[in-house]
Design a protein around this motif. Sequence first.
Motif, PDB file in Angstrom:
ATOM      1  N   CYS A 116     -15.823   7.083   7.471  1.00  0.00           N
ATOM      2  CA  CYS A 116     -15.365   5.718   7.728  1.00  0.00           C
ATOM      3  C   CYS A 116     -16.287   5.020   8.726  1.00  0.00           C
ATOM      4  N   SER A 153     -15.385   3.475  11.255  1.00  0.00           N
ATOM      5  CA  SER A 153     -14.940   3.736  12.634  1.00  0.00           C
ATOM      6  C   SER A 153     -15.448   5.096  13.119  1.00  0.00           C
ATOM      7  N   HIS A 209     -10.660  10.813   9.210  1.00  0.00           N
ATOM      8  CA  HIS A 209      -9.240  10.503   8.966  1.00  0.00           C
ATOM      9  C   HIS A 209      -8.964  10.027   7.539  1.00  0.00           C
ATOM     10  N   GLU A 210      -9.994  10.022   6.676  1.00  0.00           N
ATOM     11  CA  GLU A 210      -9.765   9.588   5.283  1.00  0.00           C
ATOM     12  C   GLU A 210      -9.791  10.822   4.410  1.00  0.00           C
ATOM     13  N   GLU A 250      -6.635   5.921   1.802  1.00  0.00           N
ATOM     14  CA  GLU A 250      -6.458   5.408   3.175  1.00  0.00           C
ATOM     15  C   GLU A 250      -7.203   4.085   3.375  1.00  0.00           C
TER      16      GLU A 250
HETATM   17 ZN   LIG Z   1     -11.116   4.571   8.297  1.00  0.00          ZN
END
Ligand SMILES: [Zn+2]
Length: 337
Positions: free
Chosen positions: A27, A29, A52-53, A139
């Motif tokens: 991602c 981020s 986190h994905e 996500e």
């Molecule tokens: Zn993300």
Amino acid sequence: MELRQAPAPRLSGPRDVLLRVDTLGVCGSDIHYYKQGTIGSGQATFPQLLGHELAATVVEAGAEVQSLHPGQRVAVDPLVACGECDQCRAGRKHTCRKQQFLGNPGQLPGALVEYLVMPAACCSPVPDSLNDDQAALVEPLSIGVYAAQLAQLKPGARVGIVGSGPIGLCTLLAVRAQAQASVYATDLVDERLAVARACGAAWTGNPRREDVVAAVRRLEPLGMDAVFECAGEQEAIDQSLELLKPGGTLLIVGIPELDRISMNINLMRRNELRIINVRRQNECVERAIELIAGGRVDVRPLITHHFRLEETARAFELVSARRDGVVKAIIRISPEK
Ligand SMILES: [Zn+2]
Ligand SMILES: [Zn+2]
């Protein structure tokens, strides 16, 4: 970037599940933490597990878990909310005051691991018609779905997407699916504009080569009903405001590298522009799964690169440099099924 051996986590809470991580999307981020070490007040310190994905498979379910069983494939909402604060009680889990987010400094370790324990409430089953790459895209797509919902677009609305990275493209897909909107998309990278067209953009332009505001104005003299700023940069905010029609809505989806950005207050006041800030998503994961499974959204044009876990550093370097037409790089963590 370093690969380390660590003991596998163990299931402890009755409402948790032990997951095997299958694939993980890199991602923007993650790249913010990798490059600058910070997002706003969030400060990463080495060692910091990111990611986190994810698409995952349930290995073991806690005693009180009824919705999931071992072998079940899931998409994961990376936010663990407290469920008790004023925000959670008001249906705003995404601004929970005690939230713990996967891979955020000082919160939860990231998902760039083989095994992970999560609350079952964060895991949504995905049908077999979605492969692991598509499940990992749930996500970021949920963020586009949420941003599109906040815009309250009328059918056939005129919409600008400023910044066609993964989040801009997910927003494009969502506004096309939700409102059959005509989308005008920009980016500094030509390959991303090609993906935007594959995702249904009516027009694309590169501000490095043309005055995109003037070009869109020639096609749509009245201006845009809504513009989604998905770049997080001053120039993009300026263009977004200029693209809007009077009474139009600017949605700020991008994460700026700077803490302060300026906006033309005269333009905003005279045209009575509305501004909506978008913080990730809220309760849109299931909807994102439905949109992909029902064939109303095709996330596959976004998936440009695949890496193995051992190649994670290369994946981060590629995404960070925006080289080779990269949009979404997927890291395969469990062995291919
Ligand atoms: Zn993300
Ligand atoms: Zn809360």
